[in-house]
Design an enzyme around this catalytic site. Structure first.
Site, mmCIF file in Angstrom:
data_model
loop_
_atom_site.group_PDB
_atom_site.id
_atom_site.type_symbol
_atom_site.label_atom_id
_atom_site.label_comp_id
_atom_site.label_asym_id
_atom_site.label_seq_id
_atom_site.Cartn_x
_atom_site.Cartn_y
_atom_site.Cartn_z
ATOM 1 C CG ASP A 1 -33.666 -31.788 13.184
ATOM 2 O OD1 ASP A 1 -34.368 -32.802 12.575
ATOM 3 O OD2 ASP A 1 -32.651 -31.864 13.543
ATOM 4 C CG HIS A 2 -32.668 -31.501 9.458
ATOM 5 N ND1 HIS A 2 -32.026 -33.056 8.998
ATOM 6 C CD2 HIS A 2 -31.906 -31.177 10.347
ATOM 7 C CE1 HIS A 2 -31.372 -33.219 10.208
ATOM 8 N NE2 HIS A 2 -31.113 -32.285 10.855
ATOM 9 C CB CYS B 1 -28.791 -30.698 14.119
ATOM 10 S SG CYS B 1 -29.113 -32.534 13.408
ATOM 11 C CG HIS C 1 -26.819 -29.574 18.131
ATOM 12 N ND1 HIS C 1 -26.526 -30.288 16.910
ATOM 13 C CD2 HIS C 1 -25.449 -29.493 18.543
ATOM 14 C CE1 HIS C 1 -25.228 -30.392 16.685
ATOM 15 N NE2 HIS C 1 -24.606 -29.728 17.569
ATOM 16 C CG ASP D 1 -32.180 -35.512 14.636
ATOM 17 O OD1 ASP D 1 -32.106 -34.998 13.425
ATOM 18 O OD2 ASP D 1 -31.166 -35.521 15.567
ATOM 19 C CD GLN D 2 -30.298 -36.736 9.230
ATOM 20 O OE1 GLN D 2 -29.654 -36.116 9.674
ATOM 21 N NE2 GLN D 2 -29.594 -37.947 8.447
#
Length: 502
Positions: A290-291, A53, A103, A12-13
């Site tokens: 996700d990013h 997200c 999410h 994540d991130q």
């Protein structure tokens, strides 16, 4: 031929440009990911389709652009009738499971997964809906800079509690699979929340960087020089007119590096479990995110923009028995995951179902493939849609409200020069603008976003009154089937629970 198992690992991130699989000079220590990359197919120009997200993840699992499925922000309702890769693989006979974060917002918390092994770390309700009707109001749940100002080592955090459970439950799933249903292929998604802020990590990982020079952001811009969307983001994250101390920027980046190493250690645990269970040969491993995270580059933090640090993600496919190790330079996106997984599993996508993603199989086979990413962003920091086209050497960022942005990433990988006003690029700019306007009905998307926000704010407020009925996923455990129980023969239980069986 037995269909392959699929292990999809998500971070994540995680900002791809910083990682050692893309930057040989990176100080980040990720030996397990490097091992996967050396024997796998590495996508050097992979992107999310929305740098936030929930919209990114809804697009990732469905293969459809955010505006097609209502994935407007982190409180968007993900409709239960949108097909996901889990639905596809489940119909093909796969066991489908999710351990960790996705999410999902709304009452459907499965979306095709047969099992969710954990709850989610984020709320499933509409409480984080963006409000374009009041664009200057800073919501209390927005990011702020406490993640940076409080950066440093820790013993325990909310996120560590979550990821420890995610990995434990995922490994237990693999043990159970090989003991109980080894003949049935599985697709297990393991989605961790690190290295997402807050920037803190246990000393074991903090100390990996004790004698390492932690690089500061390479390029920062004064807030007056920022593009309008970046200026809004500085206000969203409460950084406007509030310069950060250099030592805290360095601490935040050091903790982030440590969190990347923590993810890598968990990758190692999952790989060992595959080996121990005799599953490594038959399992395709996909690693992505996700990013990204700006981490102070350009003076920005977190995500929510189309710059490389926020929008580019790691993407590795490890299946050395199927695909020779190589690197892919063309631009692809996580939206391409659904058709890719379906084809890897030996299936085909349904011609009469909506799909924007394109299979990466030609890329995996070294036969070329598409070179295009489309992106949409309608969440915090905007009050009108902000779109992106990435093709060849170009990145075009389009809004009907903000100035256009055009970057030549081949010659300007750090996106320091906006070429939208350059005389020699006006023909290209006009063509991209015409394409964008033909592709996106901006007034319609704007109105659909507003309407969704208003509905969700109304419903969210109503549901705070009276008796709370949570949509958050509740993993159910049947204790009567765990460990030793009097209705289960002891010798039979011990035999079935042992692997390999005596």
């Amino acid at each position: 031929m037995k269909r392959p198992n699929i292990l999809f690992i998500m971070a994540d991130q995680m900002a791809a440009p910083l990682l050692p699989i893309h930057d040989p000079a990176s100080p980040i220590k990720m030996p397990n990911l490097l091992g996967l990359a050396e024997a796998g197919v590495v996508f050097d120009s992979a992107y999310c389709n929305s740098p936030l997200c929930a919209p990114s993840r809804f697009t990732l699992v469905s293969g459809q652009l955010p505006s097609k499925i209502g994935a407007y922000d982190n409180a968007a309702d993900f409709p239960g009738d949108v097909p996901t890769y889990a639905h596809y693989l489940r119909r093909m006979g796969y066991r489908t499971a999710l351990s960790g974060k996705m999410h999902f917002c709304g009452p459907d918390q499965l979306h095709g997964y047969e099992e969710r092994l954990t709850s989610d770390i984020y709320p499933a309700d509409y409480g984080w809906a963006v409000n374009w009707d009041e664009p200057d109001v800073r919501a209390s749940w927005y990011h702020n800079m406490s993640s940076v100002l409080q950066a440093g080592p820790c013993v325990r955090t909310n996120q560590l509690d979550f990821d420890e459970e995610v990995v434990f439950k995922a490994r237990q799933y693999l043990y159970d699979h090989v003991r109980m249903s080894p003949e049935q292929p599985f697709c297990l998604t393991v989605s961790m929340t690190h290295p997402h802020d807050p920037y803190t990590i246990p000393e074991e990982f903090w100390n990996l960087y004790e004698d390492v020079e932690i690089p500061l952001p390479r390029h920062t811009l004064d807030q007056a020089e920022q593009d309008p969307h970046s200026q809004r983001l500085l206000k969203v994250i409460d950084l406007w007119d509030k310069p950060l101390p250099e030592d805290k920027i360095r601490d935040a980046r050091r903790a982030y590096f440590g969190a990347c190493s923590y993810i890598d250690s968990n990758i190692g645990k999952l790989l060992k479990t595959l080996e121990d269970c005799g599953l490594a040969e038959d399992t395709i491993i996909v690693f992505s995110g996700d990013h990204g995270d700006m981490l102070g580059e350009r003076g920005l933090w977190y995500k929510m923009h189309w710059f490389e640090m926020a929008a580019r993600v790691p993407f590795v496919v490890h299946a050395p028995g199927r695909f020779a190790a190589h690197r892919v330079s063309q631009s692809v996106s996580t939206m391409d995951l659904l058709p890719t997984l379906v084809e890897l599993a030996g299936g085909t996508v349904e011609a009469d179902l909506a799909l924007d993603g394109r299979s990466l199989l030609p890329h995996l086979q070294g036969e070329g493939g598409h070179d295009e990413v489309l992106g949409e962003y309608m969440a915090e920091g905007t009050d009108s849609p902000l779109m992106m086209i990435r093709r060849g050497q170009w990145k075009f960022i389009y809004s009907e409200k903000d100035p256009l942005l055009l970057f030549d990433l081949a010659n300007d990988p750090r996106e320091l020069e906006n070429l939208a006003a350059a005389a020699e690029h006006q023909e290209l700019l006009a063509a991209l603008l015409a394409e964008a306007r033909a592709r996106w009905d901006m007034p319609a998307i704007h109105q659909a976003t507003l309407a969704s926000q208003r509905r969700r704010r109304f419903v969210a407020e109503a549901l705070t009154r009276g008796k709370l009925k949570s949509w958050d996923h509740q993993p159910m455990v049947d204790a009567s089937q765990q460990y030793m129980r009097n209705h289960i023969d002891l010798d039979d239980l011990e035999r079935r629970a042992r692997y390999p069986q005596p």
